[in-house]
Write an enzyme that holds these catalytic residues in place. Structure first.
Site, PDB file in Angstrom:
ATOM      1  N   CYS A  41      -8.088 -27.764   6.905  1.00 17.69           N
ATOM      2  CA  CYS A  41      -6.814 -27.090   7.199  1.00 17.69           C
ATOM      3  C   CYS A  41      -5.927 -27.946   8.087  1.00 17.69           C
ATOM      4  CB  CYS A  41      -7.081 -25.723   7.858  1.00 17.69           C
ATOM      5  SG  CYS A  41      -7.215 -25.752   9.652  1.00 17.69           S
ATOM      6  N   ASP A  92      -2.659   8.368  -1.976  1.00 14.79           N
ATOM      7  CA  ASP A  92      -3.996   8.968  -1.954  1.00 14.79           C
ATOM      8  C   ASP A  92      -4.246   9.684  -0.637  1.00 14.79           C
ATOM      9  OD1 ASP A  92      -3.880   6.528  -0.559  1.00 14.79           O
ATOM     10  OD2 ASP A  92      -6.049   6.311  -0.651  1.00 14.79           O
ATOM     11  N   HIS A 111      -5.560 -21.484  10.876  1.00 11.96           N
ATOM     12  CA  HIS A 111      -6.934 -21.940  10.590  1.00 11.96           C
ATOM     13  C   HIS A 111      -7.734 -20.849   9.871  1.00 11.96           C
ATOM     14  CE1 HIS A 111     -10.956 -23.556  10.914  1.00 11.96           C
ATOM     15  NE2 HIS A 111     -11.308 -22.347  11.340  1.00 11.96           N
ATOM     16  N   GLY A 150     -10.865   4.134   1.486  1.00 13.32           N
ATOM     17  CA  GLY A 150     -11.711   4.966   2.330  1.00 13.32           C
ATOM     18  C   GLY A 150     -12.996   4.306   2.781  1.00 13.32           C
ATOM     19  N   CYS A 210     -13.613 -28.645   7.985  1.00  9.31           N
ATOM     20  CA  CYS A 210     -12.466 -27.883   7.482  1.00  9.31           C
ATOM     21  C   CYS A 210     -11.294 -28.809   7.168  1.00  9.31           C
ATOM     22  CB  CYS A 210     -12.057 -26.844   8.529  1.00  9.31           C
ATOM     23  SG  CYS A 210     -10.572 -25.906   8.104  1.00  9.31           S
ATOM     24  N   GLY A 226       0.978   3.820   1.923  1.00  8.42           N
ATOM     25  CA  GLY A 226       1.279   4.450   3.202  1.00  8.42           C
ATOM     26  C   GLY A 226       0.281   5.538   3.557  1.00  8.42           C
ATOM     27  N   ASP A 286       0.865  -1.171   0.000  1.00  4.90           N
ATOM     28  CA  ASP A 286       0.000   0.000   0.000  1.00  4.90           C
ATOM     29  C   ASP A 286       0.912   1.234   0.000  1.00  4.90           C
ATOM     30  OD1 ASP A 286       1.025   0.078   2.493  1.00  4.90           O
ATOM     31  OD2 ASP A 286      -0.881   0.026   3.545  1.00  4.90           O
ATOM     32  N   ASP A 344      -7.730  -7.028   0.803  1.00  4.43           N
ATOM     33  CA  ASP A 344      -6.721  -7.274   1.828  1.00  4.43           C
ATOM     34  C   ASP A 344      -7.418  -7.064   3.152  1.00  4.43           C
ATOM     35  OD1 ASP A 344      -5.537  -4.719   3.492  1.00  4.43           O
ATOM     36  OD2 ASP A 344      -6.453  -4.101   1.603  1.00  4.43           O
ATOM     37  N   CYS A 393      -7.108 -28.096  11.853  1.00  4.85           N
ATOM     38  CA  CYS A 393      -8.259 -28.972  12.100  1.00  4.85           C
ATOM     39  C   CYS A 393      -7.885 -30.445  11.925  1.00  4.85           C
ATOM     40  CB  CYS A 393      -9.420 -28.588  11.193  1.00  4.85           C
ATOM     41  SG  CYS A 393     -10.223 -27.052  11.744  1.00  4.85           S
TER      42      CYS A 393
END
Lengths: 360, 360
Positions: free
Chosen positions: A273, A114, A302, A183, A271, A62, A60, A233, A276
């Site tokens: 993962c 921005d 997880h 924003g 799940c 900043g 990003d 994100d 799990c």
């Protein structure tokens, strides 16, 4: 994108992220500019080599951190002067230096500098921020040196439909490799967020990535995808994981609850993962309860899997033309254990026990 | 043995430990008795299943923690009454309950309940602790129910050669699956430790494992191995790792030092661990500096590998009849960078920034 504020997602190896199915992560230019410094990162071969992450990186600009974290922040058309949130040292960032910093860090995707306005704000203030964001976006394009990084513009405009449209059109006219909506997720209601997306997304070319910054909860993701967003994100999987808030196919599990003391089940029996597969709720409850570092790590793994898998299933549904069904099923399954939801209210207002303070 | 006080070695997955070459780890009975409780662990299938560690486990008896951590600790021949270091709650542990707790936890190796005396102490106090340790060792043998766990006795006797010999002979007469030397590494000089080993180890059968508890630094390990010790447990690799103290083939690296800000080398270019394979000193310096959780994890992984590899190389040297040469080479290589050693003084006295408070 999982968020690695200062390099890593907190407690997570790059190898973990890769195994969880991520191919792109976010690093924060503001934090890395302060520590260890973008020049140090450049000397060490750039972020990929420095952090050992084999996938792609977006930094990003900043802007958001400067406007939300720093002290004595002063904006002119030239740039922003502010004091570091760490030691009060004085800094001045312009669109040109934001490009210089992100070129030194060396991400694959960099963001235009921005101006993000805290809401609520006067319409004139938001209008001026939109004007300045367009001015700065053009200066970012003119000021960059590297040609091997994608540059995304950021739409501003608060909750004002006309200003959002104006901002989007300004940026599309300038032409970017992708477009972000900034924003939002700053305290507005979800209806306000969705209404803003309804107005803004159609202004952005569907042939370029459309990125909603800082979002969000699973419901926000599915609603934004329904409105044409491609990329997100958010710190939710990692930060909520550190507070013991686990996302599942049936709603949320708050692992600190005493009900899990002797619970031999996986967090989410549905799940796939690695957490799990290996650990019971009882063990994760114990680790959280005794403040073991491994609790943060396993809970984050997880949650990251849950989000990665959720996005993957949305992509599949879109490709197969079944997204509407997927969205319906989501709302149905999330209501299976309503008791969970009430419990969560105290987590939301109480804040995270291990909250990071600096962004992830 | 790496130490997992409350289950995991702090920040480390069982899979990491296995990949680092460990086959046996230690869990603390005292800490697990308090949280989540030995009965909860038993209901969850025992420590192996609860923690997900596929290797073998040794639990200490809790004696050392009771005597060093708790408040209002009162010893009689019957047992020890004390207040929990967590909430001041009252507890009473006897040799029989120590067995019950360790049988519920379900380790592969369990330890007799002993009395560890803080040094310096009057000879009569140490003599009485030796007498009681023998009495309790016999009660542990009589009181146990399970036959599938190995039981080790613990030699006490402070720095008194005669009392150490008497304690060792008492235990050998009772007959155990292995013998531990307790009550060392509690502030005595290394010469005192080595002299005590010189007197005690020959009293213990070489056909059974001989275990020096709570030790230690690489030099202590090599000297104890030279005196016949087979097994160690210590928090040094993990706790020192969390304070940024990294062990290498040439001495110590204190990763917080500014000299590593732009150092592209691995911690130890001669090291084959996954951290040295992937990360620069510059990145580890940055992670430590910004207090990232991943710093603790990566530093611990490196140190654990260093210790695992060090023990493996000692085993190979013994098997090949080259241990004397190995020991000589160790002292030669550790002196290569004397500048490192002086810097370390402040770490030793200053204590660890992230010191655990509860044992690992």
């Amino acid at each position: 994108m999982p968020v690695g504020t200062l390099g890593p997602v907190k407690g997570i190896d790059p190898q973990d992220l890769e195994q969880l199915g991520f191919r792109l992560m976010l690093n924060n230019a503001y934090h890395l500019y302060l520590r260890p410094g973008h020049k140090v990162v450049a000397e060490m071969g750039g972020l990929h080599r420095f952090t050992g992450w084999p996938g792609a990186i977006l930094t990003d600009s900043g802007g958001f951190q400067i406007f939300s974290l720093t002290k004595l922040c002063k904006v002119t058309d030239d740039g922003v002067s502010f004091q570091s949130h760490l030691d009060g040292s004085a800094h001045f960032i312009t669109p040109e230096t934001a490009m210089e910093i992100q070129e030194a860090l060396g991400a694959d995707i960099i963001m235009a500098f921005d101006q993000c306005v805290a809401l609520p704000a006067e319409r004139d203030v938001i209008r001026d921020a939109v004007r300045r964001t367009t001015l700065w976006a053009a200066r970012c394009q003119a000021g960059r040196r590297r040609t091997d990084q994608a540059l995304f513009g950021i739409v501003q405009g608060g909750l004002d439909a006309d200003l959002r449209t104006a901002s989007a059109r300004d940026l599309v006219r300038l032409g970017f490799d992708g477009y972000a909506i900034g924003g939002l997720s700053v305290g507005e209601s979800k209806e306000e967020m969705y209404r803003t997306l309804d107005g803004t997304v159609p202004e952005l070319p569907s042939t370029k990535p459309r990125y909603l910054m800082g979002v969000g909860m699973p419901e926000n993701l599915i609603e934004a995808v329904a409105r044409g967003i491609d990329l997100f994100d958010c710190v939710v999987p990692s930060r909520h994981g550190r507070t013991g808030w686990l996302f599942t196919s049936f709603g949320r599990v708050v692992i600190k609850q005493a009900r899990y003391l002797r619970d031999e089940q996986a967090i989410d029996p549905a799940c796939a993962c690695p957490v799990c597969a290996r650990y019971s709720r009882a063990y994760l409850h114990h680790l959280y309860n005794v403040k073991e570092m491994l609790a943060s790590r396993l809970n984050t793994i997880h949650n990251l899997w849950h989000f990665s898998d959720f996005m993957r299933r949305m992509r599949t549904a879109i490709a197969e033309g079944t997204f509407a069904k997927f969205r319906e099923a989501f709302y149905r399954t999330q209501r299976q254990e309503p008791a969970e939801v009430t419990v969560l209210a105290d987590m939301e207002t109480g804040g995270g026990r291990r909250s990071a303070g600096d962004g992830s």
